[in-house]
Design an enzyme around this catalytic site. Structure first.
Site, PDB file in Angstrom:
ATOM      1  N   PHE A 114      -7.978  -3.272  -7.237  1.00  0.00           N
ATOM      2  CA  PHE A 114      -7.462  -2.037  -7.819  1.00  0.00           C
ATOM      3  C   PHE A 114      -7.983  -1.905  -9.245  1.00  0.00           C
ATOM      4  CE2 PHE A 114      -4.048   0.793  -9.441  1.00  0.00           C
ATOM      5  CZ  PHE A 114      -4.235   1.819  -8.536  1.00  0.00           C
ATOM      6  N   ASP A 184      -3.117 -10.625  -6.190  1.00  0.00           N
ATOM      7  CA  ASP A 184      -2.332  -9.396  -6.280  1.00  0.00           C
ATOM      8  C   ASP A 184      -1.872  -9.045  -4.863  1.00  0.00           C
ATOM      9  OD1 ASP A 184      -1.377  -6.766  -6.436  1.00  0.00           O
ATOM     10  OD2 ASP A 184      -2.776  -6.210  -8.016  1.00  0.00           O
ATOM     11  N   TYR A 209       7.348  -0.913  -5.104  1.00  0.00           N
ATOM     12  CA  TYR A 209       7.649   0.472  -4.716  1.00  0.00           C
ATOM     13  C   TYR A 209       6.866   0.926  -3.497  1.00  0.00           C
ATOM     14  CZ  TYR A 209       3.674   0.933  -7.952  1.00  0.00           C
ATOM     15  OH  TYR A 209       2.486   0.761  -8.619  1.00  0.00           O
ATOM     16  N   LYS A 210       6.019   0.057  -2.951  1.00  0.00           N
ATOM     17  CA  LYS A 210       5.275   0.402  -1.737  1.00  0.00           C
ATOM     18  C   LYS A 210       6.084  -0.048  -0.522  1.00  0.00           C
ATOM     19  CE  LYS A 210       0.635   0.367  -3.824  1.00  0.00           C
ATOM     20  NZ  LYS A 210       0.944   0.112  -5.248  1.00  0.00           N
ATOM     21  N   ARG A 360      -6.299   7.921   3.682  1.00  0.00           N
ATOM     22  CA  ARG A 360      -5.610   6.632   3.784  1.00  0.00           C
ATOM     23  C   ARG A 360      -4.234   6.817   4.424  1.00  0.00           C
ATOM     24  NH1 ARG A 360      -4.002   2.769  -1.282  1.00  0.00           N
ATOM     25  NH2 ARG A 360      -2.578   4.499  -1.604  1.00  0.00           N
TER      26      ARG A 360
END
Length: 401
Positions: A114, A184, A209-210, A360
């Site tokens: 990321f 990560d 939060y995912k 996605r």
């Protein structure tokens, strides 16, 4: 056996929406609404500052960390929550560099990482001086690990394609070369079984939060292997990472173990929401979750390609074909990815776009059914076949994609 019909009932899912974007922001757990009301009224409202003791607010980052630890294969007292993922990346990388052989100058990452992680690394390495961030293609990581590498900093699941790194193999390779590992888990925690202790990982970080459904901006977490926890240097020597915060000493003494990776005052309301969200994971078997995830992603790929052949639709699978080589997401490339996704969202199928051309889709068995996956594939094929995405209202780019 995990009852996914029961877990689905734990979430607020808007009528007429098929939600395939839990890999960006999980939906609202119903328990969170109740919990936040209790925290506001009964704790903050009635107890006021006494709630730090009476409701044990101070221990909340560690209690929530222990709940996450089970989901990422970590032992108790090795995970703590708080702050943002960027801060936790900064902490982990700095601590890893301090543990690495002093003559090593390279931090190795890959182009599937990321961008924020790479930005953090660039900033830290510039400040330290004399070090280099080396970025290679994901499939080139193993061969790039050598005795010049101080730290490998990798995201286990590629945020664009879902490509899955072999954590155990790459960690073993890094250790054989004398390097320290930072992983990560932003697209791993709650999506796939993670085995930090078994893989012998040194450090790991992740957001909540995912797939963990902690809410927008919910606190991140950091893992430090127990063998490092007593010596890892907390570069952000914040008040709450002190051995005795309320001694108010002039000098900094790091707290024992993982507690030293705390920085500032914990966000109690957000942590309480996350704690409530984690209730949905009680009784969930991660192996069964992974099997269900593979069934959903395989169904989606099959149904999309059956209804919308590549030659006719301009779609190309960007994710690995092998389900065991990807996380819990599927990505397709399309020249008009952004307007295609806007047309899908208008029809009740919510995914997202990653520039320049990635459609996605995230798959979360906790609340997603196979029938919804088939319906999503049907709608996607129709949007492309009818060229509905060419409508003017789908051309305007919003701030968040």
């Amino acid at each position: 056996m995990t009852d996914f019909a029961a877990t689905r009932a734990l979430f607020h899912l808007p009528e007429g929406v098929i939600y395939l974007d839990g890999n960006s922001l999980g939906p609202l757990p119903l328990a969170a609404q109740t919990r936040v009301g209790q925290v506001l009224r009964e704790q903050w409202g009635d107890q006021l500052i006494r709630a730090w003791n009476d409701s044990d607010w101070m221990a909340l980052p560690a209690r929530v960390g222990d709940r996450i630890a089970r989901l990422v294969g970590a032992p108790p007292a090795s995970v703590v929550t708080g702050d943002t993922l960027s801060i936790k990346v900064f902490q982990a990388l700095a601590a890893a560099l301090a543990l690495a052989p002093p003559d090593r100058r390279v931090v190795l990452s890959d182009s599937g990482n990321f961008p924020s992680d790479l930005y953090i690394a660039d900033g830290l390495l510039t400040a330290l001086g004399g070090r280099e961030l080396k970025v290679v293609a994901p499939e080139e990581v193993a061969d790039a690990i050598n005795e010049s590498v101080a730290v490998t900093m990798l995201t286990e699941v590629d945020y664009r394609t879902g490509r899955l790194h072999d954590m155990a193999a790459l960690t073993a390779r890094a250790h054989a070369a004398g390097a320290i590992t930072v992983w990560d888990l932003a697209h791993s925690a709650g999506a796939i079984p993670v085995h930090l202790e078994q893989a012998d990982a040194d450090f790991a970080v992740g957001c909540t939060y995912k797939y963990l459904n902690g809410g927008p901006g919910s606190p991140a977490f950091i893992y430090v292997a127990p063998r490092h926890a007593g010596v890892a240097q907390p570069i952000l020597s914040g008040w709450l990472g002190h051995a005795e915060p309320f001694a108010f000493e002039r000098g900094y003494r790091p707290a024992p173990g993982i507690e030293r990776m705390r920085v500032g005052t914990p966000p109690i309301v957000a942590l309480s929401i996350l704690d409530a969200a984690l209730d949905a994971w009680d009784g969930v078997d991660m192996g069964e979750l992974r099997a269900a995830s593979i069934r959903l992603t395989e169904t989606f790929i099959r149904e999309v390609e059956r209804r919308c052949p590549t030659d006719d639709c301009g779609l190309a699978l960007a994710s690995p074909r092998d389900p065991h080589a990807r996380g819990s997401q599927v990505s397709f490339r399309h020249d008009h990815a952004y307007p295609v996704m806007q047309a899908l969202i208008a029809r009740g199928v919510i995914g997202d776009v990653r520039a320049p051309d990635i459609l996605r889709f995230g798959f979360t068995p906790l609340y997603l059914s196979e029938a919804e996956v088939v319906q999503s594939a049907t709608i996607l094929a129709d949007v492309i076949d009818t060229r509905a995405y060419e409508a003017p209202e789908y051309q305007h780019r919003a701030a968040v994609t």
